[in-house]
Design an enzyme around this catalytic site. Structure first.
Site, short mmCIF file in Angstrom:
data_model
loop_
_atom_site.label_atom_id
_atom_site.label_comp_id
_atom_site.label_asym_id
_atom_site.label_seq_id
_atom_site.Cartn_x
_atom_site.Cartn_y
_atom_site.Cartn_z
N LYS A 152 -4.65 10.60 -8.07
CA LYS A 152 -4.59 10.71 -6.85
C LYS A 152 -4.64 12.41 -6.83
CE LYS A 152 -3.03 9.19 -2.82
NZ LYS A 152 -3.12 7.62 -1.94
N HIS A 173 0.51 -1.42 -0.18
CA HIS A 173 -0.09 0.23 -0.46
C HIS A 173 0.72 1.14 0.31
CE1 HIS A 173 -4.31 2.79 1.37
NE2 HIS A 173 -2.87 2.80 1.73
N HIS A 223 3.16 6.21 -1.74
CA HIS A 223 3.86 7.06 -1.03
C HIS A 223 5.21 7.33 -0.90
CE1 HIS A 223 0.05 8.41 0.42
NE2 HIS A 223 -0.20 7.88 0.70
#
Length: 264
Positions: A198, A136, A152
């Site tokens: 995003k 993730h 990220h």
């Protein structure tokens, strides 16, 4: 990695508002975010080398059961072994051990790290175990083909951009507050990936994978809350560090730039 030397970024325009779930964003950046990255230096650092080997080990769609091969298990363990040779992870281990949150034995701590970051769990309940903290946070996922989850990490961002899988749309700054500059090590970015947008994602830029592992592991283990938020000042940056847990595993973790010394 040193900004302006080991990598060069081009921030370009300030991204506009995009609703969560929207697949359209006005492109305020005609060029990629990364103008240059010294890949030879990346490949010469053992933790980066092992880290990059993990990025193609996952099905990005939630709801699709992950199948972990023996080779992938080996790659995970080699990455953890390499991290544990670094000063930052040794410091994190010592700190957590002194706080009673981690075993003092190195091998046991490695197993704890493995469970926190690589143990599979359900993110989408419709299928088998389809996610883990590492996937993730560092690789990225898509949910129902409608939204981007996670992603990220600056190395994954750069590699996806390099292969034309990701399109940087611009930076996000707090309204009428602060504008980032190209030496900043934390940015809030807007981008599209796999046909989705995003609206904003916080990313450390130029830092090592062991730095992020150490930082977010400490926050995770020092709290039992579902969501933990810590505000810290690092050099000229005021950051919010956010960690969500999924049981005994990382659900997500990311930095959010609150301010820097670069004013509009």
């Amino acid at each position: 990695m040193r900004p302006g030397t080991d990598y060069i970024i081009s921030l370009q325009g300030k991204a506009g508002y995009v609703a969560q779930g929207s697949n359209y964003a006005r492109d305020k950046a005609r060029a990629p975010l990364f103008t240059y990255v010294n890949e030879d230096k990346l490949k010469s650092i053992e933790t980066y080398l092992h880290f990059v080997n993990l990025l193609d080990n996952y099905e990005t769609s939630t709801g699709v059961k992950e199948e972990v091969t023996s080779e992938e298990l080996k790659e995970n363990r080699l990455f953890i072994d390499a991290m544990m040779e670094t000063a930052v992870m040794k410091f994190a281990h010592g700190y957590l051990s002194n706080k009673g949150q981690s075993p003092s034995d190195c091998d046991q701590f490695k197993r704890q790290l493995y469970d926190i970051w690589f143990r599979l769990y359900h993110r989408d309940r419709s299928g088998g175990k389809d996610s883990c903290g590492f996937e993730h946070v560092f690789v990225g996922e898509t949910k129902f083909g409608r939204e981007i989850l996670g992603l990220h990490n600056w190395v994954q961002f750069y590699l996806q951009e390099k292969h034309d899988h990701l399109d940087y749309k611009g930076y996000k700054a707090r309204a009428n507050k602060n504008t980032p500059d190209e030496d900043d090590h934390v940015l809030n970015l807007q981008f599209s990936w796999k046909g989705l947008v995003k609206p904003v994602g916080g990313v450390f830029i130029g830092v090592s994978p062991e730095f992020e592992f150490a930082l977010f592991t400490i926050i995770f283990l020092m709290s039992t809350e579902k969501r933990t938020s810590v505000e810290v000042k690092v050099d000229e940056y005021l950051l919010e560090l956010i960690v969500y847990r999924n049981g005994q595993c990382i659900g997500t973790s990311y930095p959010k730039l609150l301010s820097s010394n670069q004013l509009d």
